[in-house]
Design a protein around this motif. Structure first.
Motif, PDB file in Angstrom:
ATOM      1  N   ASP A   1       0.853  -1.046   0.074  1.00 42.36           N
ATOM      2  CA  ASP A   1       0.152   0.072   0.139  1.00 42.36           C
ATOM      3  C   ASP A   1       0.813   1.206   0.072  1.00 42.36           C
ATOM      4  O   ASP A   1       0.393   2.537  -0.352  1.00 42.36           O
ATOM      5  N   THR A   2       2.093   0.874   0.318  1.00 38.50           N
ATOM      6  CA  THR A   2       2.969   2.124   0.213  1.00 38.50           C
ATOM      7  C   THR A   2       3.483   2.601  -0.982  1.00 38.50           C
ATOM      8  O   THR A   2       3.754   1.548  -1.746  1.00 38.50           O
ATOM      9  N   PRO A   3       2.857   3.724  -1.394  1.00 38.10           N
ATOM     10  CA  PRO A   3       3.513   4.130  -2.953  1.00 38.10           C
ATOM     11  C   PRO A   3       4.977   4.066  -3.438  1.00 38.10           C
ATOM     12  O   PRO A   3       5.909   4.215  -2.395  1.00 38.10           O
ATOM     13  N   GLU A   4       5.295   3.579  -4.498  1.00 36.58           N
ATOM     14  CA  GLU A   4       6.714   3.620  -4.640  1.00 36.58           C
ATOM     15  C   GLU A   4       7.327   4.809  -4.563  1.00 36.58           C
ATOM     16  O   GLU A   4       6.889   6.020  -5.171  1.00 36.58           O
ATOM     17  N   PRO A   5       8.282   5.178  -4.100  1.00 39.08           N
ATOM     18  CA  PRO A   5       8.893   6.211  -3.634  1.00 39.08           C
ATOM     19  C   PRO A   5       9.863   6.882  -4.823  1.00 39.08           C
ATOM     20  O   PRO A   5      10.236   5.942  -5.673  1.00 39.08           O
ATOM     21  N   PRO A   6      10.240   7.944  -4.979  1.00 36.14           N
ATOM     22  CA  PRO A   6      10.658   8.661  -6.182  1.00 36.14           C
ATOM     23  C   PRO A   6      12.159   8.619  -5.831  1.00 36.14           C
ATOM     24  O   PRO A   6      12.797   9.567  -6.333  1.00 36.14           O
ATOM     25  N   THR A   7      12.741   7.396  -5.502  1.00 37.23           N
ATOM     26  CA  THR A   7      14.087   7.277  -5.195  1.00 37.23           C
ATOM     27  C   THR A   7      14.925   6.953  -6.571  1.00 37.23           C
ATOM     28  O   THR A   7      14.218   6.766  -7.703  1.00 37.23           O
ATOM     29  N   ARG A   8      16.237   6.973  -6.386  1.00 34.86           N
ATOM     30  CA  ARG A   8      17.079   6.728  -7.686  1.00 34.86           C
ATOM     31  C   ARG A   8      16.619   5.436  -8.386  1.00 34.86           C
ATOM     32  O   ARG A   8      16.589   4.390  -7.740  1.00 34.86           O
ATOM     33  N   LEU A   9      16.598   5.291  -9.574  1.00 32.17           N
ATOM     34  CA  LEU A   9      16.366   4.190 -10.519  1.00 32.17           C
ATOM     35  C   LEU A   9      17.682   3.851 -11.053  1.00 32.17           C
ATOM     36  O   LEU A   9      18.061   4.431 -11.903  1.00 32.17           O
ATOM     37  N   ILE A  10      17.916   2.643 -10.903  1.00 27.01           N
ATOM     38  CA  ILE A  10      19.163   1.995 -11.493  1.00 27.01           C
ATOM     39  C   ILE A  10      18.909   1.010 -12.561  1.00 27.01           C
ATOM     40  O   ILE A  10      18.551   0.079 -12.124  1.00 27.01           O
ATOM     41  N   ASN A  11      19.306   1.155 -13.543  1.00 27.42           N
ATOM     42  CA  ASN A  11      19.283   0.332 -14.572  1.00 27.42           C
ATOM     43  C   ASN A  11      20.045  -1.039 -14.389  1.00 27.42           C
ATOM     44  O   ASN A  11      21.258  -1.085 -14.270  1.00 27.42           O
ATOM     45  N   MET A  12      19.636  -2.486 -14.263  1.00 23.25           N
ATOM     46  CA  MET A  12      20.384  -3.456 -13.970  1.00 23.25           C
ATOM     47  C   MET A  12      21.691  -3.783 -14.634  1.00 23.25           C
ATOM     48  O   MET A  12      22.493  -4.287 -14.508  1.00 23.25           O
ATOM     49  N   ASN A  13      21.276  -3.391 -15.972  1.00 26.66           N
ATOM     50  CA  ASN A  13      22.518  -3.702 -17.064  1.00 26.66           C
ATOM     51  C   ASN A  13      23.681  -2.838 -16.766  1.00 26.66           C
ATOM     52  O   ASN A  13      24.645  -3.063 -17.233  1.00 26.66           O
ATOM     53  N   LYS A  14      23.635  -1.761 -15.913  1.00 26.28           N
ATOM     54  CA  LYS A  14      24.580  -0.820 -15.528  1.00 26.28           C
ATOM     55  C   LYS A  14      25.157  -1.281 -14.005  1.00 26.28           C
ATOM     56  O   LYS A  14      25.722  -0.298 -13.386  1.00 26.28           O
ATOM     57  N   LEU A  15      25.032  -2.579 -13.640  1.00 28.98           N
ATOM     58  CA  LEU A  15      25.466  -2.615 -12.518  1.00 28.98           C
ATOM     59  C   LEU A  15      26.793  -2.353 -11.995  1.00 28.98           C
ATOM     60  O   LEU A  15      27.284  -2.131 -10.982  1.00 28.98           O
ATOM     61  N   GLY A  16      27.912  -2.781 -13.211  1.00 26.13           N
ATOM     62  CA  GLY A  16      29.132  -2.246 -12.769  1.00 26.13           C
ATOM     63  C   GLY A  16      29.288  -0.824 -12.701  1.00 26.13           C
ATOM     64  O   GLY A  16      30.121  -0.572 -11.591  1.00 26.13           O
ATOM     65  N   ASP A  17      28.756  -0.040 -13.263  1.00 24.42           N
ATOM     66  CA  ASP A  17      28.754   1.401 -13.108  1.00 24.42           C
ATOM     67  C   ASP A  17      28.418   1.520 -11.638  1.00 24.42           C
ATOM     68  O   ASP A  17      28.904   2.878 -10.993  1.00 24.42           O
ATOM     69  N   ALA A  18      27.066   1.081 -11.448  1.00 29.57           N
ATOM     70  CA  ALA A  18      26.505   1.595 -10.084  1.00 29.57           C
ATOM     71  C   ALA A  18      27.420   1.131  -9.150  1.00 29.57           C
ATOM     72  O   ALA A  18      27.387   2.037  -8.198  1.00 29.57           O
TER      73      ALA A  18
END
Ligand code: SF4
Length: 675
Positions: free
Chosen positions: A354-371
């Motif tokens: 019920d908690t809305p999705e927070p507007p936090t940082r979205l990280i593309n999983m294909n960029k895991l190394g960069d992240a």
């Protein structure tokens, strides 16, 4: 409830379902003797999968009881990568993790935590339930789960709003079957007998695949395009349909818009030009266009192979647009099949939290190394991995590895077996497999929804996801502990109308449209206006070269060969990779090998600027010249040097959806030891 097949004590056969990341979601019959699995075979509940299953899951007990099984929680005792852990209790492990999370959220903010999960199980309970609740309430970084089906999903959503597709059973009615970028012999095997029955009825089979798969060898026509060139082929067929008067104008006027824009983008692609760019014979391409123009019912099985490159989203959109332009709908066995995952109308948002999705940082999983290595404000301090083995499955493997080696990164790996990623964990947690917990399996090939039942007690101290995440939430004062049966009932109660009730009563819900919708008779586009959008503006803006815009091949003189990594008969993505016994073999055309002085079975190095894979080579004409192939989902032990094809895959993204470009790896191959 267990059903007794024999009088002997402790022998029972339990019906359940397979929730692995495979289109079919087979019903299973698991035979258990004295609490131990002795056989896994096909069950009867799912009419499409009938009573047979693949060889992978037939041997799933080898994973459940194998030497690599994780049995207890552990905390790292050696250096990162040593893979040695002190056994601890669940309480100690969860206290450790909860303390770490609490410290990070107070000092750096919860966005410094990156939950990382994907498709190790496609069950509805295994991810996006209590885990999602925990992450949302904490406000962690969010993960764009785009390693697969991102480009196909974007195209299918944009053009048709994800309209359900043609059922496997209805392929028998087709006069023309096109398998485009898909190999049902390896993944989605239950389509194969329907194709065979259709062919007995006189259907023509066309396969479009850079490899000569077993179905390609049986096909009436096999087009083997250079990887990344499906888009020109599809656009050339469109141009042929428009120019030769085969476009169904009446249908398009009634049911589609964006026709002129598609026609204009396709106008640049003559048969001759598309054939030259894709490397297929122009007469074969023309024959395909004519076959498609004239046959009805004609069905296209669009797979995921054609999405894994820089042009993948546009290619899928162009392929899915063909039945509209050709007027192939409104007849049983005509139209297209893509993912049927949304056919039940079930939206995870209904039970996620019920908690809305927070507007936090979205990280593309294909960029895991960069992240892990570059992202700041905050940098990633905790990586929580579950349902996923990113070291085996994400692009740019060496960069992911470098990130996992960071001594200041706390990595939690919650897994069934000791994966490559587990070796770099600070904390390991043992997870149950689908024969040890409840789940709900929703297929994306056939249309089915089934209960997954535990058939044995958890092995070792393994625990189901929903309990562990709710227990962590309780420790962090963010929720209450929930047993898995409570989660199951809560989700079932939030499913649409009678679906949940039926699911709980008989273990499977009746599929909508009897599981066999006829497109434009039973189902229509789920777009805002109910029409097909052949040129969605949002997709045109997203694609770097515009929708249907072709981006040239990334090959260079140094790295001229295209490396593809298709699904194999041995693993479901990377699941069960631990059971591979022999080194994986790079498939190479004999002419490409001869130019490099390479003979069959030679040890070779496959390399580019991102990395190097060392493995034996197998010479075969099953791959076209200029293309080499190494199986998807390999673990590090399957090559000589511990790198897999992912070490050669760039972390560039598809034109639509932010997907992975596995088939854009361009490489050179040399005899091992020769530079
Ligand atoms: S992996 Fe696919 S074919 Fe194999 S049992 Fe599971 S659903 Fe069936």
């Amino acid at each position: 409830m267990p059903r007794r097949d024999k009088e002997s004590w402790g022998h029972s056969t339990v019906e359940t379902a397979c929730p692995l990341d495979c289109p079919d979601s087979c019903t299973l019959e698991v035979t258990v003797e004295k609490g131990r699995i002795v056989e896994i075979d096909g069950g009867h509940q799912n009419p499409t999968t009938r009573d047979y299953i693949c060889g992978k899951v037939r041997r799933f007990a080898d994973r459940v009881y194998g030497d690599d099984r994780l049995l207890y929680p552990g905390i790292r005792k050696g250096n990162k990568g040593d893979g040695t852990f002190n056994r601890v209790s669940w309480n100690e492990a969860l206290d450790y993790i909860a303390d770490k999370i609490d410290t990070i959220r107070r000092t750096s903010g919860a966005e410094a935590i990156l939950p990382f999960c994907y498709g190790g199980s496609n069950g509805l309970l295994t991810q996006d339930t209590n885990d999602a609740a925990l992450w949302r309430r904490l406000g962690t970084s969010r993960l764009a789960r785009t390693v697969c089906a991102a480009a196909t999903g974007a195209a299918n959503l944009g053009l048709y709003g994800k309209m359900p597709g043609v059922a496997y059973e209805d392929y028998v009615q087709a006069r023309l079957i096109v398998l485009w970028g898909v190999n049902p012999s390896a993944s989605g095997i239950h389509l194969v007998p329907f194709i065979k029955d259709a062919r007995k009825n006189g259907a023509t089979l066309v396969v479009i695949d850079p490899r000569s798969t077993s179905l390609a060898r049986q096909a009436d026509l096999h087009l083997a395009p250079h990887p990344g060139t499906d888009l020109p082929i599809a656009l050339a067929v469109h141009k042929h349909l428009f120019d030769r008067g085969h476009a169904n104008v009446e249908f398009l006027d009634a049911h589609a818009h964006g026709v002129d824009a598609l026609r204009e983008r396709a106008s640049a692609w003559s048969i001759a030009r598309a054939a030259q760019v894709s490397g297929v014979d122009p007469s074969d391409l023309e024959r395909f266009a004519e076959l498609y123009a004239s046959a009805s019912p004609a069905v296209i099985r669009c797979g995921w192979g054609l999405e894994r490159n820089r042009n993948g989203g546009s290619a899928v959109a162009a392929v899915l647009a063909l039945p509209a332009v050709g007027g192939k709908f409104a007849v049983q066995g005509g139209g297209f099949s893509m993912s049927n995952s949304t056919a039940f109308g079930i939206k995870a948002a209904a039970w996620m939290d019920d908690t809305p999705e927070p507007p936090t940082r979205l990280i593309n999983m294909n960029k895991l190394g960069d992240a892990l290595l570059d992202y700041r404000d905050p940098s990633v301090e905790m990586l929580f991995v579950y349902n996923c083995n990113p070291l085996a499955t994400m692009p740019h493997q060496n960069r992911v590895l470098e990130g996992l080696k960071r001594t200041d990164l706390c990595t939690v790996v919650y897994e069934q077996v000791f994966t490559d990623t587990t070796r770099y964990a600070d904390v390991v947690l043992p997870a149950t497999t689908f024969v040890e917990h409840y789940d709900i399996a929703k297929s994306y090939g056939p249309i089915s929804l089934q209960v997954v039942r535990p058939v044995i007690e958890p092995v070792g101290e393994a625990r189901p996801n929903v309990e562990v995440f709710s227990e962590l939430a309780e420790r962090l004062d963010l929720g209450e502990f929930e047993e898995e049966t409570e989660t199951l009932m809560r989700i079932a109660g939030r499913l649409p109308q009678q679906v949940g009730v039926e699911l709980m009563e008989r273990g499977a819900a009746t599929p909508p449209y009897g599981g066999r919708p006829v497109q434009f008779v039973d189902v229509f586009p789920l777009t805002a206006d109910g029409k097909i959008d052949l040129f969605p503006a949002v997709l045109d803006r997203q694609a770097p070269a515009g929708l249907y815009g072709f981006q040239p091949d990334p090959a260079t003189d140094r790295y001229p060969l295209a490396l593809i990594s298709p699904a194999s008969e041995k693993t479901v993505s990377s699941t069960m990779g631990e059971l591979r016994e022999r080194a994986a073999v790079l498939q190479m055309h004999p002419s490409d090998a001869a130019e490099r002085g390479i003979a069959n079975s030679d040890p070779v190095r496959v390399f580019n600027d991102l990395g190097e894979v060392q493995c034996p080579v197998g010479l075969t004409t099953d791959v076209r010249r200029g293309t080499v192939s190494l199986a998807k989902g390999l673990w590090r032990k399957s090559t000589y040097n511990g790198s897999t094809s992912n070490a050669l895959v760039p972390d560039t993204l598809t034109d639509l959806g932010g997907g992975a470009c596995f088939n854009d790896a361009r490489v050179q191959v040399a005899l091992l030891g020769r530079h």
